[in-house]
Design an enzyme around this catalytic site. Structure first.
Site, PDB file in Angstrom:
ATOM      1  N   ASP A   1      -0.194  -4.954  -5.066  1.00  0.00           N
ATOM      2  CA  ASP A   1      -0.601  -5.435  -3.736  1.00  0.00           C
ATOM      3  C   ASP A   1      -0.852  -6.942  -3.729  1.00  0.00           C
ATOM      4  OD1 ASP A   1      -0.484  -3.455  -1.792  1.00  0.00           O
ATOM      5  OD2 ASP A   1      -2.391  -2.565  -2.385  1.00  0.00           O
TER       6      ASP A   1
ATOM      7  N   GLN B   1      -5.286   2.575  -1.991  1.00  0.00           N
ATOM      8  CA  GLN B   1      -5.130   2.504  -0.552  1.00  0.00           C
ATOM      9  C   GLN B   1      -6.463   2.166   0.115  1.00  0.00           C
ATOM     10  OE1 GLN B   1      -2.178   2.844   1.227  1.00  0.00           O
ATOM     11  NE2 GLN B   1      -3.414   2.126   2.938  1.00  0.00           N
TER      12      GLN B   1
ATOM     13  N   LYS C   1       4.986   5.258   1.448  1.00  0.00           N
ATOM     14  CA  LYS C   1       5.210   4.534   0.190  1.00  0.00           C
ATOM     15  C   LYS C   1       5.812   5.450  -0.864  1.00  0.00           C
ATOM     16  CE  LYS C   1       1.433   1.401   1.341  1.00  0.00           C
ATOM     17  NZ  LYS C   1      -0.001   1.088   1.184  1.00  0.00           N
TER      18      LYS C   1
END
Length: 294
Positions: free
Chosen positions: A120, A97, A53
């Site tokens: 997200d 994460q 990412k």
């Protein structure tokens, strides 16, 4: 002959579009989109994902801010960091994460992220916006699946879609996105009876079960489209390691289209994360209404 729909190539195009949007934000609004990535603990797979990412963010010009915390971090300390990132106007997107260590509640942590910085798309407010079709930030993998389907179909109205897997990360949101496009959607899961027969009725199969080779060739009717979200690491009898999807790709010659693993949905997920980060920056500037759909 089945067509292989390469998500990595489409992701490159999306990255180019994101790069152009960032240049416009910098030139017209003196805004440099920034993504804060929080990694708790030393999980090797998580470290790999975070690295990918960060590299993708660098390619398009997104400023990446990494916070690495030890595995024994208290939930209160992580919540304090999130509060600080929420309050920082220079941070446009926040990504924590997963998975998190056992002492930390993922639900509480994800719920603490500002909905407008939740790149997200997991915050309950964004889930609600998705379920009612009122915009917000959409989860990256389901959004990537829909962009892939748009490469195949001009219109999804009336098509029969079967979603295999009911997770909050992929199965449920992709089903909502398909419904928004007027598909007839069946969501299946581990307790679904007669799954092969249900799958055979589908024009579109989205499989996100995390089971290597679950969907066999005789589950797929001729001309169907298979979007394979599965990423499974398997070891062959000779000890060789490889990554496979949830569908048996070598049995799908009669399908119309299938996404490969790797190189299919995975790159689309990261490209959509970049796009969501820029959208969050545009929302912060008032250029995009949070309640508006793309």
């Amino acid at each position: 002959m089945v067509e292989i729909l390469r998500g990595d190539l489409i992701a490159q195009r999306i990255e180019g579009e994101v790069r152009d949007r960032i240049v416009q934000l910098q030139q017209q609004h003196d805004c440099h989109p920034a993504l804060a990535v929080v990694l708790v603990g030393e999980d090797p797979a998580s470290a790999i994902y975070v690295g990918r990412k960060k590299r993708a963010a660098a390619r398009v010009g997104i400023r990446s801010i990494e916070h690495r915390l030890p595995a024994d971090t208290a939930e209160s300390d992580l919540m304090a960091l999130i509060a600080a990132l929420n309050a920082d106007p220079a941070v446009h997107g926040i990504l924590v994460q997963l998975p998190l260590p056992q002492q930390i509640s993922s639900d509480r942590v994800l719920g603490a992220i500002s909905p407008d910085k939740d790149v997200d798309g997991f915050h309950p407010v964004n889930v609600g916006r998705l379920s009612t079709g009122t915009g917000g930030l959409v989860p990256c993998t389901p959004l990537g699946c829909m962009i892939l389907l748009d490469q195949v179909f001009d219109d999804l109205k009336g098509m029969k879609a079967v979603v295999i897997g009911k997770s909050n990360i992929v199965g449920k949101p992709v089903a909502l996105l398909l419904l928004e496009r007027e598909c007839t959607v069946t969501v299946t899961h581990i307790h679904t009876r007669g799954l092969p027969d249900i799958a055979r009725t589908a024009d579109i199969i989205v499989v996100a079960a995390g089971v290597p080779g679950l969907v066999r060739g005789d589950w797929v009717k001729p001309g169907a489209v298979v979007i394979d979200v599965g990423i499974n690491r398997v070891v062959d009898a000779d000890g060789a390691k490889r990554v496979v999807g949830d569908a048996c790709a070598d049995e799908m010659d009669h399908a119309r289209v299938i996404t490969p693993v790797p190189g299919g949905v995975g790159p689309m997920t990261i490209a959509c994360l970049l796009s969501n980060t820029v959208r969050a920056a545009e929302m912060a500037l008032g250029l995009v209404d949070a309640a508006a759909s793309d």
